[in-house]
Write a protein that holds these residues in place. Structure first.
Motif, mmCIF file in Angstrom:
data_model
loop_
_atom_site.group_PDB
_atom_site.id
_atom_site.type_symbol
_atom_site.label_atom_id
_atom_site.label_comp_id
_atom_site.label_asym_id
_atom_site.label_seq_id
_atom_site.Cartn_x
_atom_site.Cartn_y
_atom_site.Cartn_z
ATOM 1 N N VAL A 129 37.567 40.697 39.231
ATOM 2 C CA VAL A 129 39.014 40.880 39.173
ATOM 3 C C VAL A 129 39.408 41.130 37.724
ATOM 4 N N GLY A 130 40.359 42.016 37.534
ATOM 5 C CA GLY A 130 40.876 42.306 36.197
ATOM 6 C C GLY A 130 42.380 42.450 36.233
ATOM 7 N N VAL A 131 43.039 41.970 35.175
ATOM 8 C CA VAL A 131 44.495 42.038 35.081
ATOM 9 C C VAL A 131 44.857 42.596 33.714
ATOM 10 N N HIS A 132 45.712 43.629 33.716
ATOM 11 C CA HIS A 132 46.141 44.242 32.456
ATOM 12 C C HIS A 132 47.389 45.077 32.714
ATOM 13 N N LYS A 133 48.124 45.402 31.680
ATOM 14 C CA LYS A 133 49.332 46.223 31.840
ATOM 15 C C LYS A 133 48.999 47.671 32.193
ATOM 16 N N ASN A 134 47.743 48.097 31.930
ATOM 17 C CA ASN A 134 47.287 49.442 32.242
ATOM 18 C C ASN A 134 46.332 49.386 33.432
ATOM 19 N N SER A 135 46.514 50.278 34.413
ATOM 20 C CA SER A 135 45.703 50.207 35.643
ATOM 21 C C SER A 135 44.221 50.468 35.379
ATOM 22 N N LEU A 136 43.893 51.454 34.564
ATOM 23 C CA LEU A 136 42.489 51.747 34.295
ATOM 24 C C LEU A 136 41.827 50.619 33.510
ATOM 25 N N LEU A 148 38.244 45.653 33.293
ATOM 26 C CA LEU A 148 38.115 44.190 33.246
ATOM 27 C C LEU A 148 37.493 43.644 34.532
ATOM 28 N N ALA A 149 37.793 44.265 35.670
ATOM 29 C CA ALA A 149 37.161 43.855 36.932
ATOM 30 C C ALA A 149 35.664 44.147 36.894
ATOM 31 N N LEU A 150 35.287 45.308 36.344
ATOM 32 C CA LEU A 150 33.858 45.635 36.200
ATOM 33 C C LEU A 150 33.159 44.625 35.297
ATOM 34 N N ARG A 151 33.818 44.249 34.202
ATOM 35 C CA ARG A 151 33.249 43.235 33.297
ATOM 36 C C ARG A 151 33.062 41.908 34.021
ATOM 37 N N ASP A 152 34.062 41.525 34.797
ATOM 38 C CA ASP A 152 33.977 40.276 35.549
ATOM 39 C C ASP A 152 32.805 40.308 36.534
ATOM 40 N N ALA A 153 32.540 41.479 37.092
ATOM 41 C CA ALA A 153 31.424 41.644 38.036
ATOM 42 C C ALA A 153 30.077 41.776 37.320
ATOM 43 N N GLY A 154 30.096 42.051 36.014
ATOM 44 C CA GLY A 154 28.851 42.162 35.245
ATOM 45 C C GLY A 154 28.245 43.549 35.220
ATOM 46 N N ILE A 155 28.987 44.570 35.649
ATOM 47 C CA ILE A 155 28.409 45.916 35.777
ATOM 48 C C ILE A 155 29.145 46.968 34.964
ATOM 49 N N GLN A 170 36.477 39.917 47.323
ATOM 50 C CA GLN A 170 37.319 39.460 46.212
ATOM 51 C C GLN A 170 38.769 39.606 46.634
ATOM 52 N N SER A 171 39.573 38.604 46.315
ATOM 53 C CA SER A 171 41.011 38.720 46.555
ATOM 54 C C SER A 171 41.750 38.190 45.340
ATOM 55 N N ALA A 172 42.982 38.618 45.200
ATOM 56 C CA ALA A 172 43.829 38.145 44.103
ATOM 57 C C ALA A 172 45.279 38.435 44.469
ATOM 58 N N LYS A 173 46.144 37.590 43.960
ATOM 59 C CA LYS A 173 47.586 37.834 44.114
ATOM 60 C C LYS A 173 48.039 38.548 42.856
ATOM 61 N N GLY A 174 48.658 39.707 43.050
ATOM 62 C CA GLY A 174 49.123 40.503 41.927
ATOM 63 C C GLY A 174 50.373 39.934 41.285
ATOM 64 N N LYS A 175 50.761 40.581 40.197
ATOM 65 C CA LYS A 175 51.985 40.216 39.477
ATOM 66 C C LYS A 175 52.806 41.484 39.286
ATOM 67 N N THR A 180 43.392 44.564 39.528
ATOM 68 C CA THR A 180 42.356 45.335 40.218
ATOM 69 C C THR A 180 41.293 44.368 40.717
ATOM 70 N N ILE A 181 40.883 44.549 41.961
ATOM 71 C CA ILE A 181 39.784 43.760 42.519
ATOM 72 C C ILE A 181 38.713 44.706 43.018
ATOM 73 N N ILE A 182 37.466 44.270 42.874
ATOM 74 C CA ILE A 182 36.344 45.060 43.364
ATOM 75 C C ILE A 182 35.348 44.167 44.082
ATOM 76 N N ALA A 183 34.731 44.712 45.095
ATOM 77 C CA ALA A 183 33.578 44.118 45.775
ATOM 78 C C ALA A 183 32.564 45.250 45.870
ATOM 79 N N ILE A 184 31.335 45.004 45.429
ATOM 80 C CA ILE A 184 30.388 46.104 45.277
ATOM 81 C C ILE A 184 28.979 45.695 45.723
#
Length: 168
Positions: free
Chosen positions: A12-19, A24-31, A147-152, A158-162
């Motif tokens: 999961v990644g959270v930022h003011k910019n979508s990309l 950040l979600a990729l970083r959280d996943a380690g890939i 992966q799930s998350a509540k947005g703001k 962004t959430i990813i499952a891979i």
């Protein structure tokens, strides 16, 4: 190119910019160091499901890496979920299936279970139409990553499952 191994990861990644939130979600996943290429839903015959920790050892920065990815984004305050379900027949030469699932408002358990069940349905219909005969000792395995998350509001989540394929 046929994958020999696969591992499941999520982030999961959270930022003011979508990309940037995707990064950040990729970083959280380690890939985040891979050049990811999404592919369709076939789990190769004889492919081995390995742990995330073992799978990450095989990745190299900059490598083209094939995956089945479920990705969702929101900039509202809703709950989003993404999952990849996997179902395959253990110790056979039959392909298995991966299934991407997306949900608004459903929790991890429900979204993941749906992905698993749909992957199993794809496998079952393939086996039936191929007239494959399995006996009572046949082991059908299924699992999922979700992966799930509540947005703001006004912030991208962004959430990813891979499912990440390893070709070595």
């Amino acid at each position: 190119m046929v994958a020999k191994q696969v591992f499941l990861t999520k982030g999961v990644g959270v930022h003011k910019n979508s990309l940037f939130s995707f990064e950040l979600a990729l970083r959280d996943a380690g890939i985040e160091g891979c050049n990811l290429v999404p592919v369709s839903s076939i789990f190769p015959p004889g492919c081995e499901l390995i742990s995330k920790e073992e799978g990450l050892k095989h990745l190299k920065d900059g490598a083209v890496t094939f995956c089945v990815m479920a990705r969702s984004q929101t900039n509202t305050d809703k709950l989003i979920s993404s999952s990849v379900g996997l179902c395959f027949v253990k110790n056979t030469n039959h392909r298995g299936y991966l299934f991407e699932n997306y949900s608004n408002g459903k929790n991890v358990e429900k979204c993941g279970q749906e992905a698993e069940n749909l992957a199993k349905e794809m496998l079952t219909t393939y086996l039936n139409t191929s007239q494959v005969k399995l006996d009572e000792s046949t082991e059908i395995l299924k699992t999922n990553i979700c992966q799930s998350a509540k947005g703001k509001k006004k912030t991208w989540t962004t959430i990813i499952a891979i499912a990440v394929f390893i070709e070595e």
